[in-house]
Enzyme design. Structure first.
Site, PDB file in Angstrom:
ATOM      1  CB  ALA A  29      -0.703  -0.094   1.144  1.00 23.72           C
ATOM      2  CG  ASN A  30      -0.276   4.870  -1.814  1.00 24.46           C
ATOM      3  OD1 ASN A  30      -0.723   5.534  -1.408  1.00 24.46           O
ATOM      4  ND2 ASN A  30      -0.425   3.977  -3.120  1.00 24.46           N
ATOM      5  NE  ARG A  31       4.697   6.405   5.091  1.00 21.76           N
ATOM      6  CZ  ARG A  31       4.645   5.506   6.217  1.00 21.76           C
ATOM      7  NH1 ARG A  31       3.636   5.628   7.019  1.00 21.76           N
ATOM      8  NH2 ARG A  31       5.570   4.700   6.558  1.00 21.76           N
ATOM      9  CB  ALA A  95      -1.655   7.398  -4.362  1.00 18.98           C
TER      10      ALA A  95
END
Ligand code: C5P
Length: 229
Positions: A29-31, A95
């Site tokens: 995942a990402n932030r 994102a």
């Protein structure tokens, strides 16, 4: 009409991160917080657009007054966007993970083999995800009339974003500085430059909700004939 300049228009907004499964319990995942994308969906809806928000997993409540589609992976996000077409406006603020695991395991990957010995460290092979912004921008008949992308850069922001606009074939790029000292990622404020075929419009630092409102108003101006792509 005053107050609802986007009445009769439809908008598609992507927001949040994607989660790319490794196995049934793990993911990459990402932030991304989804704050900017959700705010844009609210602002477009507030100006009267019939809005569909396609969002990855976030901590945010679903905005009301619009259709919200929850997805996890980039492939699911693309499929959900396609079901929301045709649309007059597409804003890709998600994102999206650039890569996913090439072959997801349908069972939890174990660290111990059946003989009790170490099973070895798995090697994750990655494969590219679809680019949703580029794909919406390059559709034929049902290409949205205005496609807006984001470019998060840490250096050379305007040059890189201008190149990104051309590469993806979107109409506008909203470029923002996400270098660590900017505080943009996860923060409440954003400093952006809107790049279109005419050039660069640099806005003062403001709240993400104000960026969203101003962007929605710029989109309304465009459809009112006051702006070119
Ligand atoms: O190439 P890059 O990820 O920097 O481009 C950012 C823009 O492209 C954002 O608008 C993002 O939502 C969109 N994007 C997308 N699908 C991807 C990668 C990025 O829609 N797979």
């Amino acid at each position: 009409p005053l107050g609802a300049p986007l009445a009769g228009r439809s908008a598609l907004v992507t927001s949040g991160p994607t989660h790319e499964a490794i196995d049934p319990v793990r993911y990459i995942a990402n932030r991304s917080s989804g704050k900017q994308g959700h705010a844009i969906a609210r602002a477009l809806s507030g100006l009267g657009a019939r809005t569909t928000l396609v969002t990855g997993p976030t901590q945010l409540p679903d905005p009301t007054g619009m259709e919200v589609i929850h997805i996890e992976s980039a492939q699911q996000m693309l499929a959900a966007c396609e079901t929301a077409l045709p649309a007059d406006i597409a804003v890709c603020a998600a994102a999206v993970a650039d890569w996913r695991v090439a072959s997801q395991s349908d069972r939890k990957i174990k660290k111990t083999g059946s003989d009790g010995a170490g099973a070895g460290i798995p090697k994750l092979e990655l494969t590219p995800n679809p680019d949703i912004l580029a794909s919406l921008s390059q559709r034929g008949n049902d290409r949205p009339g205005l496609v807006v992308g984001f470019a998060a850069e840490t250096e050379d922001v305007i040059r890189q974003a201008t190149e990104k606009r051309a590469r993806k074939a979107c109409d506008w790029i909203v470029a923002n500085d996400v270098s660590p000292q900017s505080g943009t990622f996860g923060g409440a404020e954003n400093t952006v430059h809107v790049i279109d075929a005419q050039g660069v419009d640099s806005w003062a630092r403001m709240d993400k909700s104000d960026v969203a409102q101003r962007l929605a108003e710029r989109i309304a101006d465009y459809f009112a004939g006051g702006l070119e792509t």
